[in-house]
Write an enzyme that holds these catalytic residues in place. Structure first.
Site, short mmCIF file in Angstrom:
data_model
loop_
_atom_site.label_atom_id
_atom_site.label_comp_id
_atom_site.label_asym_id
_atom_site.label_seq_id
_atom_site.Cartn_x
_atom_site.Cartn_y
_atom_site.Cartn_z
N TYR A 199 59.63 64.77 51.91
CA TYR A 199 60.01 63.37 52.17
C TYR A 199 58.93 62.61 52.91
O TYR A 199 59.09 61.43 53.20
CB TYR A 199 61.35 63.31 52.91
CG TYR A 199 62.50 63.81 52.08
CD1 TYR A 199 62.35 64.91 51.26
CD2 TYR A 199 63.74 63.21 52.12
CE1 TYR A 199 63.39 65.39 50.49
CE2 TYR A 199 64.79 63.68 51.36
CZ TYR A 199 64.60 64.78 50.56
OH TYR A 199 65.64 65.26 49.80
N LYS A 221 63.43 78.76 52.51
CA LYS A 221 63.00 79.38 51.25
C LYS A 221 61.70 80.15 51.52
O LYS A 221 60.77 80.15 50.71
CB LYS A 221 62.82 78.28 50.20
CG LYS A 221 62.76 78.77 48.78
CD LYS A 221 64.07 79.34 48.26
CE LYS A 221 63.86 80.02 46.92
NZ LYS A 221 65.03 80.76 46.47
N ASP A 251 69.17 79.50 49.34
CA ASP A 251 70.09 79.52 48.18
C ASP A 251 71.32 80.36 48.50
O ASP A 251 72.45 80.00 48.14
CB ASP A 251 69.39 79.98 46.89
CG ASP A 251 68.32 81.03 47.11
OD1 ASP A 251 67.81 81.15 48.23
OD2 ASP A 251 67.98 81.74 46.15
N ASP A 257 68.92 68.05 53.30
CA ASP A 257 69.49 66.91 52.58
C ASP A 257 70.56 67.40 51.61
O ASP A 257 71.69 66.91 51.57
CB ASP A 257 68.36 66.19 51.82
CG ASP A 257 68.80 64.86 51.24
OD1 ASP A 257 69.93 64.42 51.55
OD2 ASP A 257 68.04 64.26 50.48
#
Ligand code: NAP
Length: 487
Positions: A132, A179, A212, A236
């Site tokens: 972002y 991640k 995940d 987000d």
């Protein structure tokens, strides 16, 4: 009403669509609760874009927030076809509100598939870095790239904020979701900093989940979470998922916290389909106002307003359209706000109270952080080129072109997979942007800028170079990832 001497000045941005309706509801409830606030109404969003202000935020709005250090904001429409960027993102960047806090708590009277499971956690999302930062390029007309920026300083700030929040709310555990298994350098840095920071909060448990799996766990067993901290994009996505667990967008509040200013807003947008119809649920913005009152140190007023809101939902006598159903008739935004006002002073029967202390914002050094390596060695260079030559044709040409220089072509890769030399006969479907990886011929030699310039000049005879990255070793550790298939 004359301002009390201890009144808090707060910038109020009505926003677009349903914004003015839910903002009005908040103003009425807070006035009835006699909360000492002086609103400074200022503007941002659609109307400002239409006036030709490309940022969507008027200078007087920025000036007001700079002075009040606190804003309550209605949703702002993101321009499609006019204006330059999101006014929300502009505000976030102006005031470096790096910490996005989204509480997720089962609400009384709001039936969901999770009712009765006691969901009660907070998502803490890094709010200014990561993808972002909005640094994107077309490397070639057909190959787009975004830079994922994760810094030690930004990660430290948000991880400390997550632990400080846990302390302020008497929470027992902070989970870091990343991640890092795939993005070893960016998400890996976030995870490492989290682990370092956690040592300063020994009374709070900490753990890590791959993001995940965290998404899966939030749906399967959300009651396990207490505080979850994440980089911007992961946060987000998972914070929206989390708000769905407790009833949806009409109920989800948020705080954007920085060192110099705090901006409170509902998670939802301007909902243009229901704008102007007295249909919007003001709970999300009212709950955001509760977060704001805590931030301002008005802990008692926050409790009073929150209780009135909880009683209104618990009793379910007056409901907005998104809460109604099952034979229950909806009322409007205004009637709902009146009911909340009627319930000021009452306490919910079924909602365990949580003690809140003032949240301590972490102090992290303001010096531009140069995290120094004792030993820094540029050991090669990656040159990204636009080419439609097959790797088998391009490779030998580049090898010949750099002959005589103190480096050699180690390999060519395409979208992160090694395609030249192709000893394993890997099948790939290359695009027209290839990475040429050059390494120093003699290990230990350092690359100079003059050699990089010479490489670019020689490569240009065969392909258009579009992007260059140095391959550094910091304190003996490679500061870059290997390609799939690289030794
Ligand atoms: P949205 O405005 O959040 O609305 C999606 C749907 O959620 C609405 O159509 C409505 O559902 C329901 N909803 C949202 N808030 C509600 C409330 N308070 N009460 C009852 N129902 C509510 O999302 P969007 O349609 O994707 O975005 C619209 C505009 O808002 C876009 O320009 C977007 O960029 C902007 N936006 C701004 C912010 C912000 O300012 N922070 C955040 C998100 C989006 P039903 O249609 O089923 O009634």
């Amino acid at each position: 009403m004359a301002a009390k001497s201890s009144s808090h000045p707060v910038t109020l941005i009505p926003g677009d669509g349903i914004g003015p309706e839910v903002v009005n509801a908040v103003k009425e409830v807070l006035a009835a609760a006699e909360v000492p606030i002086v609103w400074e109404e200022r503007y941002a969003g659609a109307e400002v874009f239409k006036k030709g202000v490309g940022s969507g935020v008027l200078p007087e709005t920025v000036e007001s927030i700079r002075r009040t250090k606190c804003a309550l904001k209605g949703p702002l429409e993101t321009p499609v076809g006019y204006g330059e960027k999101s006014a929300n993102v502009t505000l976030r960047k102006y005031f470096e509100t790096y910490g996005n806090i989204r509480p997720v708590r089962e609400l009384p009277g709001i039936r969901t598939p999770y009712s009765g499971r006691g969901i009660d956690f907070v998502v803490v999302r890094e709010n200014v870095e990561d993808l972002y930062a909005g640094i994107e390029y077309l490397q070639t007309p057909g190959v787009a790239q975004a830079l994922k920026i994760v810094t030690r300083k930004g990660s430290e700030k948000i991880c400390r904020l997550a632990f400080e929040l846990a302390r302020a709310e008497g929470r027992k555990k902070v989970t870091c979701a990343t991640k890092a298994n795939i993005l070893k350098i960016t998400e890996g840095l976030f995870k490492r900093v989290f682990e370092e920071v956690s040592k300063d909060y020994p009374e709070i448990a900490s753990d890590h989940q791959i993001v995940d799996n965290c998404a899966h766990q939030m749906v399967m067993r959300p009651e396990q979470f207490d505080v979850v901290v994440m980089t911007n994009m992961n946060g987000d996505i998972l914070s929206d998922l989390a708000s769905a667990l407790i009833g949806g967008l009409g109920f989800a509040p948020s705080a954007n916290l920085g060192e110099d200013a705090a901006i409170f807003e509902a998670v939802h947008g301007s909902a243009p389909q229901i704008a102007g119809k007295d249909m919007a649920n003001p709970t999300a913005l009212l709950s955001s106002a509760v977060l704001m009152l805590r931030h301002l140190g008005e802990l008692k007023a926050a409790q009073t307003v929150e209780n009135a809101l909880l009683v209104t939902m618990e009793e379910g006598k007056v409901l907005t359209a998104d809460m109604a159903g099952g034979g229950r008739e909806p009322s409007g935004t205004k009637a709902y706000a009146k009911e909340v006002i009627k319930n000021l002073g009452a306490a919910p029967k079924s909602f365990p109270r949580r003690e809140h202390k003032l949240l301590k914002m972490p102090v992290v050094s303001h010096a531009p952080t140069l995290v120094k390596a004792a030993d820094r060695r540029p050991m090669g260079v990656d040159v990204f080129v636009e080419t439609d030559m097959s790797p088998g044709v391009l490779g030998p040409k580049i090898e010949a072109a750099v002959r005589g220089l103190p480096l050699k072509l180690a390999q060519i890769s395409n979208r992160g997979a090694k395609v030249y030399p192709n000893e394993l006969g890997v099948e790939s479907d290359p695009v027209d942007c290839a990475r040429l990886r050059f390494k120093m011929t003699r290990e230990g030699d350092a690359l100079t800028d003059a050699v990089v310039m010479e490489v670019l000049s020689r490569v240009s005879s065969y392909a258009v170079w579009v992007h260059v990255e140095k391959l550094n070793k910091f304190d003996g550790q490679p500061a870059f990832t290997k390609d799939a298939g690289e030794d």
